[in-house]
Motif scaffolding. Structure first.
Motif, PDB file in Angstrom:
ATOM      1  N   MET A 321       0.787  -1.225   0.000  1.00  0.00           N
ATOM      2  CA  MET A 321       0.000   0.000   0.000  1.00  0.00           C
ATOM      3  C   MET A 321       0.820   1.276   0.000  1.00  0.00           C
ATOM      4  O   MET A 321       0.275   2.369   0.110  1.00  0.00           O
ATOM      5  CB  MET A 321      -0.899  -0.008   1.241  1.00  0.00           C
ATOM      6  CG  MET A 321      -1.810  -1.219   1.258  1.00  0.00           C
ATOM      7  SD  MET A 321      -3.065  -1.085   2.489  1.00  0.00           S
ATOM      8  CE  MET A 321      -4.335  -2.106   1.767  1.00  0.00           C
ATOM      9  N   ASP A 323       2.978   4.160  -1.629  1.00  0.00           N
ATOM     10  CA  ASP A 323       3.243   4.726  -2.953  1.00  0.00           C
ATOM     11  C   ASP A 323       4.642   5.329  -3.031  1.00  0.00           C
ATOM     12  O   ASP A 323       5.041   5.848  -4.059  1.00  0.00           O
ATOM     13  CB  ASP A 323       2.179   5.770  -3.321  1.00  0.00           C
ATOM     14  CG  ASP A 323       2.054   6.872  -2.287  1.00  0.00           C
ATOM     15  OD1 ASP A 323       2.775   6.816  -1.262  1.00  0.00           O
ATOM     16  OD2 ASP A 323       1.247   7.792  -2.487  1.00  0.00           O
ATOM     17  N   ARG A 324       5.396   5.281  -1.936  1.00  0.00           N
ATOM     18  CA  ARG A 324       6.727   5.907  -1.966  1.00  0.00           C
ATOM     19  C   ARG A 324       7.870   4.906  -1.983  1.00  0.00           C
ATOM     20  O   ARG A 324       8.900   5.139  -2.582  1.00  0.00           O
ATOM     21  CB  ARG A 324       6.870   6.851  -0.770  1.00  0.00           C
ATOM     22  CG  ARG A 324       5.890   8.007  -0.892  1.00  0.00           C
ATOM     23  CD  ARG A 324       6.018   9.020   0.205  1.00  0.00           C
ATOM     24  NE  ARG A 324       5.073  10.113  -0.048  1.00  0.00           N
ATOM     25  CZ  ARG A 324       4.900  11.156   0.737  1.00  0.00           C
ATOM     26  NH1 ARG A 324       5.597  11.275   1.848  1.00  0.00           N
ATOM     27  NH2 ARG A 324       4.027  12.097   0.429  1.00  0.00           N
ATOM     28  N   ASP A 400       5.628   0.922   8.370  1.00  0.00           N
ATOM     29  CA  ASP A 400       6.983   1.389   8.070  1.00  0.00           C
ATOM     30  C   ASP A 400       7.576   1.969   9.356  1.00  0.00           C
ATOM     31  O   ASP A 400       6.982   2.836   9.986  1.00  0.00           O
ATOM     32  CB  ASP A 400       6.905   2.466   6.983  1.00  0.00           C
ATOM     33  CG  ASP A 400       8.280   2.931   6.532  1.00  0.00           C
ATOM     34  OD1 ASP A 400       8.638   2.637   5.389  1.00  0.00           O
ATOM     35  OD2 ASP A 400       8.987   3.589   7.337  1.00  0.00           O
ATOM     36  N   THR A 402      10.022   3.974   9.969  1.00  0.00           N
ATOM     37  CA  THR A 402      10.432   5.380  10.032  1.00  0.00           C
ATOM     38  C   THR A 402       9.279   6.351   9.795  1.00  0.00           C
ATOM     39  O   THR A 402       9.123   7.312  10.529  1.00  0.00           O
ATOM     40  CB  THR A 402      11.580   5.675   9.044  1.00  0.00           C
ATOM     41  OG1 THR A 402      11.204   5.157   7.773  1.00  0.00           O
ATOM     42  CG2 THR A 402      12.857   5.027   9.502  1.00  0.00           C
ATOM     43  N   SER A 403       8.441   6.064   8.801  1.00  0.00           N
ATOM     44  CA  SER A 403       7.328   6.996   8.538  1.00  0.00           C
ATOM     45  C   SER A 403       6.098   6.685   9.395  1.00  0.00           C
ATOM     46  O   SER A 403       5.199   7.507   9.513  1.00  0.00           O
ATOM     47  CB  SER A 403       6.929   6.943   7.061  1.00  0.00           C
ATOM     48  OG  SER A 403       6.311   5.700   6.768  1.00  0.00           O
ATOM     49  N   ASN A 404       6.055   5.490   9.984  1.00  0.00           N
ATOM     50  CA  ASN A 404       4.912   5.014  10.765  1.00  0.00           C
ATOM     51  C   ASN A 404       3.633   4.807   9.960  1.00  0.00           C
ATOM     52  O   ASN A 404       2.554   4.608  10.514  1.00  0.00           O
ATOM     53  CB  ASN A 404       4.611   5.945  11.946  1.00  0.00           C
ATOM     54  CG  ASN A 404       5.678   5.878  13.002  1.00  0.00           C
ATOM     55  OD1 ASN A 404       6.250   4.806  13.227  1.00  0.00           O
ATOM     56  ND2 ASN A 404       5.968   6.996  13.634  1.00  0.00           N
ATOM     57  N   VAL A 405       3.750   4.864   8.650  1.00  0.00           N
ATOM     58  CA  VAL A 405       2.576   4.677   7.792  1.00  0.00           C
ATOM     59  C   VAL A 405       2.258   3.183   7.669  1.00  0.00           C
ATOM     60  O   VAL A 405       3.156   2.349   7.699  1.00  0.00           O
ATOM     61  CB  VAL A 405       2.859   5.300   6.406  1.00  0.00           C
ATOM     62  CG1 VAL A 405       1.773   4.945   5.409  1.00  0.00           C
ATOM     63  CG2 VAL A 405       2.995   6.809   6.530  1.00  0.00           C
ATOM     64  N   THR A 406       0.985   2.859   7.556  1.00  0.00           N
ATOM     65  CA  THR A 406       0.564   1.488   7.295  1.00  0.00           C
ATOM     66  C   THR A 406       0.859   1.185   5.828  1.00  0.00           C
ATOM     67  O   THR A 406       0.327   1.849   4.943  1.00  0.00           O
ATOM     68  CB  THR A 406      -0.952   1.332   7.562  1.00  0.00           C
ATOM     69  OG1 THR A 406      -1.220   1.751   8.897  1.00  0.00           O
ATOM     70  CG2 THR A 406      -1.407  -0.105   7.369  1.00  0.00           C
TER      71      THR A 406
ATOM     72  N   ARG B 176      -3.756   7.260   6.432  1.00  0.00           N
ATOM     73  CA  ARG B 176      -3.253   5.894   6.547  1.00  0.00           C
ATOM     74  C   ARG B 176      -4.373   4.916   6.226  1.00  0.00           C
ATOM     75  O   ARG B 176      -5.484   5.089   6.705  1.00  0.00           O
ATOM     76  CB  ARG B 176      -2.785   5.626   7.976  1.00  0.00           C
ATOM     77  CG  ARG B 176      -1.569   6.420   8.348  1.00  0.00           C
ATOM     78  CD  ARG B 176      -1.181   6.167   9.799  1.00  0.00           C
ATOM     79  NE  ARG B 176       0.014   6.926  10.107  1.00  0.00           N
ATOM     80  CZ  ARG B 176       0.588   6.967  11.310  1.00  0.00           C
ATOM     81  NH1 ARG B 176       0.060   6.287  12.314  1.00  0.00           N
ATOM     82  NH2 ARG B 176       1.671   7.659  11.496  1.00  0.00           N
ATOM     83  N   PRO B 177      -4.064   3.880   5.441  1.00  0.00           N
ATOM     84  CA  PRO B 177      -5.099   2.855   5.240  1.00  0.00           C
ATOM     85  C   PRO B 177      -5.510   2.290   6.605  1.00  0.00           C
ATOM     86  O   PRO B 177      -4.649   2.102   7.470  1.00  0.00           O
ATOM     87  CB  PRO B 177      -4.393   1.786   4.408  1.00  0.00           C
ATOM     88  CG  PRO B 177      -3.185   2.440   3.832  1.00  0.00           C
ATOM     89  CD  PRO B 177      -2.802   3.529   4.770  1.00  0.00           C
ATOM     90  N   ASN B 184      -3.548   1.804  13.642  1.00  0.00           N
ATOM     91  CA  ASN B 184      -2.128   2.142  13.720  1.00  0.00           C
ATOM     92  C   ASN B 184      -1.969   3.519  14.354  1.00  0.00           C
ATOM     93  O   ASN B 184      -2.173   4.533  13.718  1.00  0.00           O
ATOM     94  CB  ASN B 184      -1.538   2.104  12.304  1.00  0.00           C
ATOM     95  CG  ASN B 184      -0.119   2.636  12.239  1.00  0.00           C
ATOM     96  OD1 ASN B 184       0.510   2.927  13.269  1.00  0.00           O
ATOM     97  ND2 ASN B 184       0.391   2.780  11.028  1.00  0.00           N
ATOM     98  N   ARG B 186       0.923   4.646  15.706  1.00  0.00           N
ATOM     99  CA  ARG B 186       2.349   5.008  15.845  1.00  0.00           C
ATOM    100  C   ARG B 186       2.601   6.403  15.291  1.00  0.00           C
ATOM    101  O   ARG B 186       2.241   6.711  14.152  1.00  0.00           O
ATOM    102  CB  ARG B 186       3.220   3.998  15.088  1.00  0.00           C
ATOM    103  CG  ARG B 186       3.583   2.769  15.928  1.00  0.00           C
ATOM    104  CD  ARG B 186       4.355   1.795  15.084  1.00  0.00           C
ATOM    105  NE  ARG B 186       5.655   2.338  14.697  1.00  0.00           N
ATOM    106  CZ  ARG B 186       6.825   1.866  15.143  1.00  0.00           C
ATOM    107  NH1 ARG B 186       6.858   0.877  15.997  1.00  0.00           N
ATOM    108  NH2 ARG B 186       7.960   2.388  14.720  1.00  0.00           N
TER     109      ARG B 186
END
Lengths: 413, 314
Positions: A321, A323-324, A400, A402-406, B176-177, B184, B186
């Motif tokens: 998921m 995009d980066r 992730d 470092t970015s904490n993104v799902t 965020r999804p 999440n 975090r």
């Protein structure tokens, strides 16, 4: 009266938002001021006809482009059921949004344009519904008015869809000919398609049995939080707050705590501070154990006689998921499974799945919207069940560090 | 299409038919506990309105027999209804919760902010500054709010765990999804998450739940006689904080408030409903949405809420 969550999948031109608008309109769930707002907005756009799609497109950029970008939720009810409609975009570039919407759905409506039949995106949407373990699928063959409401056209598409469905694990399939624009077979049976004797779309939505889909066998409870009031009268109180993921728990049940493998017995189950007899699937309760053992957030309380798999090596289908950045073997992430988090590394990409043709492909790395089977190694053992057997305890996300993104949705196999 | 109160009031014992209120309640409690489990310093935004009253009740159930493990926080515009403020203080005291109140007035003075003037001037937008300052002051990493997705179309797009950057901003294109119920939370230091446990509730669900749980509400939610300003077809509380307009008419009417926000942007509805049952009956047959009927702040442009949220609003 219970609640049904369903997702509608289709692309820009399939009339998906029109279908939702039609459902809301025909069940009298659109209020006067909302209707006025739609009429006002419709006037400034192309034909000036009332565009029910404007109901669901909530963000400015969506209205400007006339497409759904993000997942939108709509709420409506009939005398028989309450509904949460999850509207996800259908284009391939938004596969992650559909996966997101599908993760919480009990039922999927897959729209097929009667003029075009089963196309690439029908295959894609069906694969996602199947992969995410959505138990009920309705295929709505839309725009029947544009093919002269022909029974032959319907039967031909139904036949090719049934062939497709056989390759997937779709448990309960219903195929309905509709016209969202005219409201045919949505809420009311259509006089234009007298040959169709099956149920209307709403009738299926209202009667589908969701309770049977839940896993009532495997006792699983992920501890979210430990309640310790530490007051004088509740000095020794230790309650494990969580939600029953599957199965049921009763006072006196023998249980095991994972991953530590310690055994104990349920002393008491509470809800809102009051004792209750038993807790079943999806109930948020507090469990008290007879023994004083060390339990914290991330641990699981499970039935003693029926355990999940406890392992550091996991194979899963993943939908990527981010995009980066891409997913590559060797990359490290945080895996969130239930209430547990563990660092993990990607050991291997076994194969990628072409989500349109279902072909297995070799792959070095995954980019946004790719689906693949991967092998993970976690730092701590994870107590899981296979996703297709237990959705609640077989799902996980990758974060992730470092970015904490799902960045990934995992269905553990 | 309506629910009958009878259906909504009893906890069903029939295992084959779970009640939707039980389902929504279990989900909200689960979310509250995720906040307590995932964050160091959460807060619950509490205004004394019906949605945040519901949140406090859910939080009590989530952590019983313990106390709610986070403070209640209110950003007071100074233009709130006195009945809601009194209710706020009484409830916090009754349940032994810590209550933090910060005033928009103080932010205006400290930062030299310019207030809107003229007809329909409101401090509603300025709340954002005070909220962001309060988050910074207490280093809150999560703020639980009572927003619902059925309220407004930008809210319908927002996540349950809604990430805000270090400036408190919401970016609808980079959310965020949110998969399954795996939230999440975090974040990096300085960022925060807004959490909406009753995202999936409708207005009617909130009312049915308040009734089922026997929760008392501030008196302004029920029919009473009040002096009001009639302006553009809307009934506003007759108070000096609303700047007078030559077109205004002062009237006395039998009204109740369907939502309770800042007095400058919350309108009353004419009603004789004096009990929860009567209010539920009226809303059930109402053909106008909650915000459409009572909120002046959303009606200025098609994207009013989206723009406020991007700026840090709840």
């Amino acid at each position: 009266m219970d609640l049904l969550r369903f997702i509608t999948a289709g692309s820009v031109d399939d009339g998906k938002s029109t279908l939702i608008g039609r459902l809301l309109y025909d069940t009298k769930n659109i209020l006067a001021d909302q209707m006025e707002a739609i009429e006002r907005a419709s006037k400034t756009r192309n034909s000036g006809e009332i565009d029910l799609a404007l109901l669901t497109d909530g963000l400015r950029s969506e209205r400007e482009q006339g497409i759904t970008i993000d997942v939108a939720y709509k709420y409506f009810q009939t005398p028989n059921r309450k509904f949460i409609s999850i509207d996800a975009p259908g284009h391939i570039q938004y596969t992650r949004n559909m996966v997101t919407g599908a993760s919480n759905a009990d039922l999927a409506i897959i729209l097929v344009d009667a003029r075009h039949g089963v196309v690439e995106q029908t295959r894609r949407h069906s694969l996602i519904a199947s992969m995410l373990g959505i138990p009920h699928v309705i295929v709505a063959i839309n725009k029947m008015d544009l093919v002269g409401n022909s029974q032959d056209a319907f039967l031909e598409i139904a036949k090719s869809y049934t062939e497709l469905a056989e390759k997937l694990s779709i448990k309960d399939l219903t195929i309905i000919p509709v016209s969202a624009l005219n409201g045919d077979n949505i809420v009311e049976r259509s006089p234009n398609m007298g040959w169709y004797t099956g149920e209307t779309l709403l009738s299926v939505l209202e009667t589908v049995n969701v309770l049977k889909d839940q896993n009532q066998e495997d006792g699983r409870f992920a501890v979210q939080y430990v309640i310790r009031p530490q007051t004088e009268e509740l000095h020794d109180y230790r309650g494990y707050a969580g939600r029953v993921q599957s199965g049921t728990f009763k006072k006196g049940d023998l249980v095991k705590v994972l991953p530590s493998e310690q055994e104990s017995k349920i002393a008491k189950i509470e809800f809102g501070g009051n004792e209750i007899e038993e807790a079943s699937v999806l109930e948020s309760v507090t469990i008290l154990l007879e023994d004083d053992i060390d339990i914290s957030r991330g641990d699981s309380i499970v039935s003693l006689t029926n355990s999940p798999i406890v392992s550091q090596d996991i194979e899963a289908l993943v939908c990527w998921m981010d995009d980066r950045k891409t997913l590559k073997p060797g990359n490290k992430y945080v895996l969130q499974h239930g209430t547990a988090r563990s660092r993990c590394s990607v050991r291997d990409i076994e194969y990628q799945i072409d989500i349109n043709s279902y072909e297995k492909l070799d792959s070095e790395s995954l980019k946004l919207n790719d689906v693949a089977r991967i092998v993970l190694r976690t730092a701590q053992p994870i107590a899981y069940d296979p996703y297709q057997k237990n959705r609640a305890n077989g799902a996980a996300i990758l974060i992730d560090e470092t970015s904490n993104v799902t960045v990934g949705a995992c269905m553990i196999e | 299409m309506s629910i009958s109160v009878k259906e909504a009031s009893g906890i069903t014992t029939d295992r084959s038919a779970p009640d939707y209120l039980d389902q929504l309640e279990a989900e909200a409690i689960y979310i509250m506990r995720e906040v307590a489990g995932q964050f160091e310093r959460p807060a619950l935004l509490f205004s004394g309105g019906k949605d945040s009253i519901t949140l406090v009740h859910l939080a009590q159930k989530a952590f019983a027999p313990g106390k709610i493990p986070f403070p209640l926080v209110h950003v007071d515009t100074g233009h709130n209804f006195i009945e809601a403020i009194e209710y706020r203080d009484e409830l916090a005291e009754k349940i032994g919760a810590k209550l933090v109140v910060r005033y928009v007035e103080d932010t205006i003075k400290a930062k030299g902010l310019k207030e809107q003037t003229g007809k329909n001037a409101s401090r509603n937008w300025l709340q954002t500054f005070t909220l962001l300052d309060t988050i910074e002051e207490f280093e809150f990493d999560a703020c639980i709010g009572g927003a619902r997705r059925d309220e407004e179309k930008a809210r319908a797009k927002e996540r349950i765990f809604s990430f805000r950057d270090e400036f408190g901003q919401w970016d609808p294109k980079r959310q965020r999804p949110e998969l399954w119920n795996l939230f999440n939370g975090r974040i990096q230091k300085g960022e925060n998450v807004r959490v909406f446990p009753i995202s999936n509730w409708t207005e009617l669900d909130v009312w049915a739940y308040l009734k089922r749980e026997g929760i008392t509400l501030p008196s302004i939610y029920f029919s009473h006689e009040r002096e009001l300003i009639l302006r553009d077809g809307k009934l506003l509380n007759n108070t000096p904080v609303i700047e007078a307009d030559p077109e205004d008419r002062i009237v006395t009417r039998q009204v109740r408030f369907r939502t309770v926000g800042d007095m400058t942007c919350t309108a009353a509805v004419e009603s004789s409903a004096a009990t929860l049952d009567e209010v539920i009956a009226e809303i059930t047959i109402s053909r106008i949405s909650e915000r459409g009927e009572t909120r002046i702040d959303d009606q200025q442009t098609e994207a009013a809420m989206e723009d406020r949220k991007k700026g840090g609003y709840f």
